[in-house]
Write an enzyme that holds these catalytic residues in place. Sequence first.
Site, PDB file in Angstrom:
ATOM      1  N   ALA A  72     -18.498  -3.837 -20.127  1.00 47.77           N
ATOM      2  CA  ALA A  72     -18.784  -4.546 -21.369  1.00 47.77           C
ATOM      3  C   ALA A  72     -19.366  -5.923 -21.087  1.00 47.77           C
ATOM      4  O   ALA A  72     -20.314  -6.364 -21.751  1.00 47.77           O
ATOM      5  CB  ALA A  72     -17.515  -4.667 -22.214  1.00 47.77           C
ATOM      6  N   ASP A  73     -18.819  -6.615 -20.098  1.00 43.47           N
ATOM      7  CA  ASP A  73     -19.315  -7.950 -19.754  1.00 43.47           C
ATOM      8  C   ASP A  73     -20.757  -7.905 -19.265  1.00 43.47           C
ATOM      9  O   ASP A  73     -21.590  -8.726 -19.669  1.00 43.47           O
ATOM     10  CB  ASP A  73     -18.431  -8.571 -18.675  1.00 43.47           C
ATOM     11  CG  ASP A  73     -17.050  -8.917 -19.186  1.00 43.47           C
ATOM     12  OD1 ASP A  73     -16.802 -10.108 -19.421  1.00 43.47           O
ATOM     13  OD2 ASP A  73     -16.225  -8.008 -19.348  1.00 43.47           O
ATOM     14  N   CYS A  74     -21.041  -6.959 -18.379  1.00 41.72           N
ATOM     15  CA  CYS A  74     -22.394  -6.891 -17.818  1.00 41.72           C
ATOM     16  C   CYS A  74     -23.410  -6.465 -18.872  1.00 41.72           C
ATOM     17  O   CYS A  74     -24.536  -6.984 -18.911  1.00 41.72           O
ATOM     18  CB  CYS A  74     -22.417  -5.930 -16.635  1.00 41.72           C
ATOM     19  SG  CYS A  74     -21.558  -6.565 -15.177  1.00 41.72           S
ATOM     20  N   GLY A  79     -24.028  -9.408 -20.952  1.00 42.70           N
ATOM     21  CA  GLY A  79     -24.800 -10.395 -20.213  1.00 42.70           C
ATOM     22  C   GLY A  79     -26.289 -10.096 -20.217  1.00 42.70           C
ATOM     23  O   GLY A  79     -27.119 -11.003 -20.379  1.00 42.70           O
TER      24      GLY A  79
END
Length: 415
Positions: free
Chosen positions: A174-176, A179
């Site tokens: 989810a973070d990547c 990003g």
Amino acid sequence: MLPQKQFETDARCPLDGVRIVDLSRVVAGNMVSLALADFGAEVIKVETPDGDALRDWLVSGIAANWKVYARNKKSVCLDLRRDEGRQIVLKLVATAQVFIENFRPGTLEKMGLAPDILLAANPKLVIVRVSGWGQDGPYQHKPGFGTLAEGMSGFAAMNGFADREPVLPPMQLADCTAGIYGAMAVMIALRHVEVSDGRGQVIDLSLFDPLFSCLGPQAASYKASGKVRPRTGSRSTTAAPRNVYRTRDNQWVCLSASTQAMTERVFHAIGRPDLIDNPRYKTNAERVKNATELDAIIGAFMAQKTLKENLEFFDRTEVTVGPIYDISQIIEDPYVKAREVVVELPDDEMGTIPMHCVVPRLSATPGAIRLPAPKLGEHNDEVLGALGLPAAEIARLKAAGVISTGKKKKGVAAK
């Protein structure tokens, strides 16, 4: 093959002249700034004396996560609880094009650095606000690690096997994803500043929305069928054959035949052209219904050959089969070596450290890795001196604890 500059301290890149003030921590915000830093943006990581939590994600005592996500960045260490520290942030903002933060919604306002204050200091500023659930809505004040977005978005529910528990990703998916979306949003907003009214704006970047958007037509499929998609392991619910198969030497290969032509090529390759006209496998819809039987037929053929033999055989027959690799195999693959997918950079602890190359590859304006991940507060004097702070003032602020090189603390093992 497009050239990889790898480590070039004087490389000229297309985003030279773009300055980013990055107050984010952990992965999502760092992924936004990394994607832009690799193409020349000057990223100033403003860290508190505790440092970015990525510094504490240790692998065998090495902050591998930090060394990758913080490449091409500079570190300034400020105590943001102090008014003088926040005033320095505003001075930095006045010289920047982009500002990134990932505090819980409302925290930036409590710090006295609300978007209206930032935009007053720099009307052209692009502000990226990363959070779990966005800046509004009923969940805005909830903590929002990527794991929660991976669970709630539907990813975990569709990942894994039907007779087992849902499976979360073993990395910061989810973070990547957020990003990458965030870096794209920054470029859109900078383009607006350039060609439109010259005004900055706020990018509301949640962890949930980008991942949900990448998971395919979940809502449309549900409305069309009235059914929740079941977990199917490595099978596809839309095309067959598609799965992983064990080889004779206990390795694994993956196969995807999502077109009729490729499926027929598979059947010819495994010596079963009779399957082409078999009613159970003649159409994609029937193959999806009978995927278990079809996988058994293909799996039996794969099991007769080693990984190497399968790859060579299906390469000759032009069937879309590939290996299931772990990292020890990835770094030895001739494709990875020839394309320099993994590059080795100088490192003061490891001698050299391997990491992914600059992505994507541009022919005329490629990115480059110019700086290793910084030590905490490494660029205090350089960055703050360039702001016009006299050496005596910097020394005073250091003595007062407003500027520091951080507090030493023990790290934690990375997941």
